[in-house]
Design an enzyme around this catalytic site. Structure first.
Site, PDB file in Angstrom:
ATOM      1  N   ALA A  68       0.797  -1.182   0.061  1.00 27.69           N
ATOM      2  CA  ALA A  68      -0.072  -0.056  -0.053  1.00 27.69           C
ATOM      3  C   ALA A  68       0.822   1.234   0.101  1.00 27.69           C
ATOM      4  O   ALA A  68       0.405   2.286  -0.597  1.00 27.69           O
ATOM      5  CB  ALA A  68      -0.976  -0.081   1.148  1.00 27.69           C
ATOM      6  N   ARG A  99      -7.153   6.542  -3.276  1.00 26.19           N
ATOM      7  CA  ARG A  99      -6.519   7.539  -2.329  1.00 26.19           C
ATOM      8  C   ARG A  99      -6.707   8.997  -2.873  1.00 26.19           C
ATOM      9  O   ARG A  99      -6.215  10.054  -2.214  1.00 26.19           O
ATOM     10  CB  ARG A  99      -5.008   7.271  -2.420  1.00 26.19           C
ATOM     11  CG  ARG A  99      -4.481   6.491  -1.253  1.00 26.19           C
ATOM     12  CD  ARG A  99      -3.144   6.382  -1.237  1.00 26.19           C
ATOM     13  NE  ARG A  99      -2.262   7.707  -1.214  1.00 26.19           N
ATOM     14  CZ  ARG A  99      -1.959   8.231  -0.019  1.00 26.19           C
ATOM     15  NH1 ARG A  99      -2.462   7.836   1.200  1.00 26.19           N
ATOM     16  NH2 ARG A  99      -1.378   9.392   0.027  1.00 26.19           N
ATOM     17  N   HIS A 198       7.114   2.935   1.224  1.00 28.87           N
ATOM     18  CA  HIS A 198       7.623   4.249   0.917  1.00 28.87           C
ATOM     19  C   HIS A 198       9.150   4.133   0.280  1.00 28.87           C
ATOM     20  O   HIS A 198       9.482   4.595  -0.646  1.00 28.87           O
ATOM     21  CB  HIS A 198       7.478   5.242   1.791  1.00 28.87           C
ATOM     22  CG  HIS A 198       6.056   5.550   2.347  1.00 28.87           C
ATOM     23  ND1 HIS A 198       5.778   5.987   3.797  1.00 28.87           N
ATOM     24  CD2 HIS A 198       4.544   5.286   1.814  1.00 28.87           C
ATOM     25  CE1 HIS A 198       4.519   6.148   3.816  1.00 28.87           C
ATOM     26  NE2 HIS A 198       4.001   5.857   2.495  1.00 28.87           N
TER      27      HIS A 198
HETATM   28  S1  SF4 Z   1       3.001   9.215   5.708  1.00 32.01           S
HETATM   29 FE1  SF4 Z   1       2.886  10.958   4.323  1.00 32.01          FE
HETATM   30  S2  SF4 Z   1       2.121  10.109   2.535  1.00 32.01           S
HETATM   31 FE2  SF4 Z   1       1.807   8.596   3.894  1.00 32.01          FE
HETATM   32  S3  SF4 Z   1      -0.445   8.852   4.592  1.00 32.01           S
HETATM   33 FE3  SF4 Z   1       1.123  10.035   5.976  1.00 32.01          FE
HETATM   34  S4  SF4 Z   1       1.360  11.875   5.113  1.00 32.01           S
HETATM   35 FE4  SF4 Z   1       0.371  10.859   3.559  1.00 32.01          FE
END
Ligand code: SF4
Ligand code: SF4
Lengths: 545, 457
Positions: A68, A99, A198
């Site tokens: 995700a 999203r 990420h």
């Molecule tokens: S980590 Fe950053 S990209 Fe992920 S939900 Fe939170 S604010 Fe959004």
């Protein structure tokens, strides 16, 4: 203006105890380290929180998975790349348009965001391996669309059966010649949260994409905007402001982004980091490889927006730009002030709880401050210690097994493209003037003493917190929304904005003020009890007698 | 153009699914489990699946969806998930205190080969399951079937709670299949009117359309009880609505607990509702009250009143097989033409049924099981339709092709009402027709040039 009467005033330490009471001892011990009372009220040593650790099995968590974070968060908003999920159908299906990444197809018109591509693996693929099917799927995508790039995302079973998505991607890239194909080992189980995803995404983007376009970009003040995903049009509003200030945004990572933006990122002269959690390492890598310095910005909240724009101007150091930025701010602020003056009457003194993502909980704190509201409890769904305590703690963070899974890239200065953006003297002068490079504060210093900070909040604790502290507003995601609202407390989604937004920049701040005013002052929350429940005694006579 | 890259020319695709008309098994199992009273669904795998399934169900039902997960990390994926599940069971009973934990697997735990039965037995022997509490489990690997089969598997696990017995209690089991809470309520209302005592499972009414009161109950007051499920073996018979969703459970009860079963289509539309009511009457030996016959007559009345607007209209429809089959039959019964029919869920019987239902049309239906919305859109580009019926994801095609669009099926992420207003039964048929008419007539009003724009229709 009225503040809801609170039945009991809880001492923070009692509250923590109350939250932990129901857990089995082992769970309670673990959670105790992730719940903290801000600012040394608990113990004398500077408070340290445990974060980015495994979710407890059976505890209803707010978190999602690595896939995700990779496909959904980072690559989702790139419009001209065909993103193929390699796996059974579900993962691809759920990350399809959910999203709210808005996008503008631009002049070239390429936009694959409304599509969901999947290899839809069947049991034979699991038994005999799915590489053949993946190869064929990439070919079909290429034949149908001829995109600039195709990205492949691994789901849990793919990792388990050992399909080599990278090898398949390399093979297809070579075969096509005019289409960049690369893969991500972002199986859901890889990390403890989206955060791992990420990281995996960013590493691959940096390896396979950034720097591909050697042609310099026009513009006097060129920046990259990192960690902005254009939820509800946030990125559009930021772009509008930058443009108005004559600042050129070379690449947004990755809201409303294109292949060419990533490919040209090395041409910028400054990286501005919004959501540092999801992307701070890219800023570091851009600096190491190309010499682009980075600063932390925040476009959530009018004051933060103004500060961020001024900082960018200060960095470039051109008095013309400084004046321009000040003019733009002066032009935008009256509308913001008019609304805040109206709204603040009704929001002042109200309380909020903020449990989102990895930076948002912090960013939105600024907006609530502008509304005169107090954040009494906050935390991250998948933050790391530096998100709480500030970037300076990074060297002290112990790397555990789960983080060690994720590849760290070794970046060296590029032989032909590294370019120092300023002289050491210029850097020093800026720093002496209070300018901070490579830095962000944590959430903790921004919250009041005694507020409760909770990492990886779960449903049970959320419900308890709300019951005990009765906030006027709770902010989290869709999974939390309705259980909080059943308790009679308005709940604002800060991942997908409940179809609202933009909330970034000046126009966004205005939207947000109005939205919060609506939420905390909606009449609906006064309808919880029917008249006969408020006053259940029966009178002896009929009313009309 | 939102789907600007969809070419008109249809090329065969063997490996790439684009815009699926299905999703994965566990979400169906999770939804079914919510129809048991006091049940916490549990997803045995990594937490992302559970998070996705909860989000999607929440967006569709606009209600809290609680479900726990084994939260696999890399270690569990390599060494097996037993430790995670046992720990989870202990935590769940301690913190949330449900009556039942309904565990389903994901593609990950299935691929590792975790054995739910054995792990549950171990949890019981280790004292992790309090007295009187229940654990059920269903295998739901996502690389088989679809969300519909996941639903069916969990319903079968529910049926398997039925105890062996020679007693009969005169009740009828009704397995409604994957329909809305409002539909389950409607089925109960009809049964009550006929005077038949039923056990409906799963039953999400009261669970996923709960009121706002200022109190939160993780386990709202609804759902079939474990006690009722245990007694399902004493029923006179089982009525299973939907071959894909409900038949497995019913046939198991028939084979293993000697409760005879009848499998019917889901009661959407006139004919399927007729068969449902008539079968229920026969099984239970009851007579049909006048009020139901009146409801039926009202539906027939509406069809006759508005026939001119339905007649000859071409429809594209995608969704779950059981629902789509009944809907196509309904469309045919009002002289509409299901021109394109797609379900993502595999099953050869689907195409056969649709062909049979549409055999009397002047042109041949284009139908595909294991199809996707990309293909359906391509068909539409070649020859347009007057109406699209399907879940929320159809809105992109509808906008691009400027075609009226009826949201129906799962998931509906952007509209309300489905959890409150049924579309099964005669009353449901009235609502479906009302919606279709609204769409077609609004379109007529919008498109009419000034000189032919009319007040009365
Ligand atoms: S980590 Fe950053 S990209 Fe992920 S939900 Fe939170 S604010 Fe959004
Ligand atoms: S990993 Fe499997 S079970 Fe999980 S969401 Fe993806 S397809 Fe569904």
């Amino acid at each position: 203006m009225s503040i809801k009467p609170k039945l009991v005033q809880w001492e923070p330490t009692d509250l923590k105890e109350e939250l932990l009471k129901k857990y089995p001892p082992k769970v309670a011990r673990k959670r105790a380290k992730q719940i903290m009372i801000n600012e040394a009220t608990e113990c004398e040593a500077p408070p340290e929180i445990v974060a980015n650790v495994r979710t407890i099995p059976g505890i209803i968590t707010m978190r999602g998975c690595t896939y995700a974070g990779c496909k959904g968060v980072i690559m989702g908003p790139t419009r001209d790349i065909v993103n193929i999920t390699h796996g059974p159908i579900g993962c691809g299906f759920y990350s399809w348009l959910t999203r709210r990444n808005q996008t503008d197809p631009g002049a070239d018109g390429d936009n694959y965001i409304p599509y969901c591509f999947s290899t839809d693996m069947q049991d034979q693929d699991i038994i005999f391996g799915g590489e053949k099917k993946l190869e064929a799927a990439i070919q079909e995508a290429y034949d149908l669309f001829h995109p600039k790039a195709i990205c492949i995302f691994s789901t849990c079973p793919v990792g388990l059966i050992g399909d080599d998505v990278h090898a398949v991607s390399r093979k297809m890239k070579e075969k096509f010649g005019d289409c960049n194909v690369f893969g991500f080992s972002c199986e859901g189980y890889k990390g403890v949260s989206q955060s791992a995803g990420h990281h995996i995404a960013n590493n691959q983007v940096f390896t396979h994409l950034v720097g591909e376009n050697k042609k310099p970009k026009e513009g006097k003040y060129k920046i990259n905007l990192l960690g902005e995903y254009n939820i509800g049009g946030d990125g559009f509003e930021i772009d509008r402001l930058l443009k108005k200030c004559s600042i050129t945004n070379i690449a947004t990572f990755s809201g409303n982004s294109t292949y060419d933006q990533f490919a040209s990122a090395q041409h910028a002269d400054l990286s501005c980091v919004m959501c540092h959690r999801s992307i701070n390492y890219v800023a570091d890598m851009l600096e190491t490889k190309y010499g682009i310095p980075w600063i932390k910005v925040n476009f959530i909240g009018a004051k933060s927006t103004a500060d961020s724009l001024r900082n960018i101007a200060k960095y470039f150091g051109d008095p013309k730009l400084v004046t321009k930025v000040n003019d733009v701010i002066a032009e935008e602020l009256p509308e913001v002030e008019a609304v805040i003056n109206d709204v603040k009457e009704r929001t002042k003194g109200k309380t909020a709880m903020l449990f989102v993502g990895g930076s948002r909980a912090h960013h939105y704190n600024d907006l609530f401050a502008e509304l005169g509201m107090k954040t009494i409890s906050a935390g991250y769904e998948f933050g790391h210690r530096d998100d709480y305590e500030g970037r300076q703690v990074i060297p002290g963070i112990k790397i555990d097994a789960d983080s060690r899974n994720i590849e760290e890239l070794e970046i060296k200065p590029s032989a032909d493209e590294y370019k120092a953006r300023k002289t050491p003297e210029q850097f020093k002068a800026l720093e002496d003037a209070g300018f901070k490079f490579r830095h962000y504060d944590g959430l903790n210093p921004d919250l009041d003493k005694g507020s409760i900070i909770i990492d990886d909040l779960n449903q049970y604790e959320a419900e308890k917190l709300v019951e005990l502290l009765k906030p006027d507003l709770f902010c989290a995601g869709i999974k939390e929304k309705f259980s909080i609202q059943k308790l009679g407390i308005p709940m604002k989604q800060l991942h997908s904005y409940d179809s609202g937004g933009p909330y970034a920049g000046f126009k966004g701040a205005v939207n947000f003020y109005e939205e919060i005013d609506r939420l905390v002052n909606s009449k609906v929350w006064s309808y919880m009890k029917a008249p006969w429940q408020e006053n259940p005694e029966l009178t002896a006579t009929f009313v009309w007698e | 153009m939102l789907l600007r890259h969809t070419p008109t020319e249809v090329a065969e695709r063997k490996s790439l699914t684009i815009n699926p008309a299905k999703t994965c098994q566990p979400i169906g199992a999770m939804y079914a489990a919510l129809g048991i009273k006091g049940c916490l669904p549990h997803s045995h795998g990594s937490q992302g699946c559970c998070s996705y399934h909860r989000s999607t169900l929440t967006r569709h039902y606009k209600e809290p969806i609680s479900a726990a997960t084994s939260s696999f990390t890399e270690g569990a994926s390599v060494f097996g998930g037993q430790a995670n599940l046992i720990q989870a069971i202990n935590n769940i009973f301690t913190v949330y205190d449900p009556e039942v934990i309904a565990v389903h697997t994901t593609c990950l735990s299935e691929t590792i080969g975790d054995d739910l039965k054995q792990i549950a037995a171990k949890a019981i022997s280790e004292g992790k399951v309090p007295e009187g509490k229940t654990i059920i489990g269903a295998p739901t690997p996502s690389y088989v079937g679809s969300h519909v089969t996941g639903f069916s598997n969990m319903v079968k696990a529910m049926a398997q709670l039925a105890e062996e017995t020679d007693k009969k209690n005169g009740k009828v089991n009704i397995i409604p299949g994957w329909v809305e809470p409002s539909d389950m309520e409607e089925i109960k209302r009809l049964a009550t009117l006929i005077g038949v005592e039923i056990t409906l499972f799963p039953d999400t009414s009261g669970v996923l359309n709960a009121p706002l009161t200022g109190e939160y109950h993780m386990f709202p007051n609804g759902g079939v009880t474990v006690e009722e499920l245990k007694e399902a073996g004493q029923a006179t018979g089982t009525l299973a609505l939907g071959e894909w969703c409900s038949a497995d459970a019913a046939r198991w009860l028939d084979a293993k607990r000697k409760v005879p079963c009848t499998v019917l289509d889901m009661p959407f539309g006139l004919a399927a509702t007729d068969r449902f009511i008539d079968t229920l009457r026969t099984i239970a030996g009851a007579s049909i009250p006048e009020s139901i016959t009146t409801e039926r007559g009202q539906l027939v009345d509406l069809i006759s009143d508005m026939h001119q607007y339905f007649y000859g209209k071409r429809v594209a429809i995608f969704g779950d097989p059981d629902q789509v089959i009944s809907m196509c039959e309904f469309l045919r019964s009002i002289d509409m033409y299901p021109a394109y029919v797609v379900t993502g869920t595999p099953g050869k019987k689907f195409e056969k049924r649709i062909k049979a239902i549409t055999a009397d049309m002047p042109f041949e239906v284009k139908v595909k099981a294991k199809g996707d919305m990309f293909l359906m859109h391509q068909w539409m580009k070649n020859e347009p339709v007057d109406l699209i019926i399907g879940n929320t994801y159809g809105k992109y095609m509808a906008r691009d092709e400027d075609t009226p669009f009826l949201r129906w099926g799962f998931p509906i992420l952007d509209r309300q009402g489905h959890q409150y207003f049924p579309t099964v039964g005669y009353k449901g048929g009235l609502r479906l027709l009302e919606k279709v008419l609204d769409l077609l007539l609004a379109r007529k009003d919008r498109d009419a040039p000034q000189e032919t724009f009319e007040l009365v229709l």
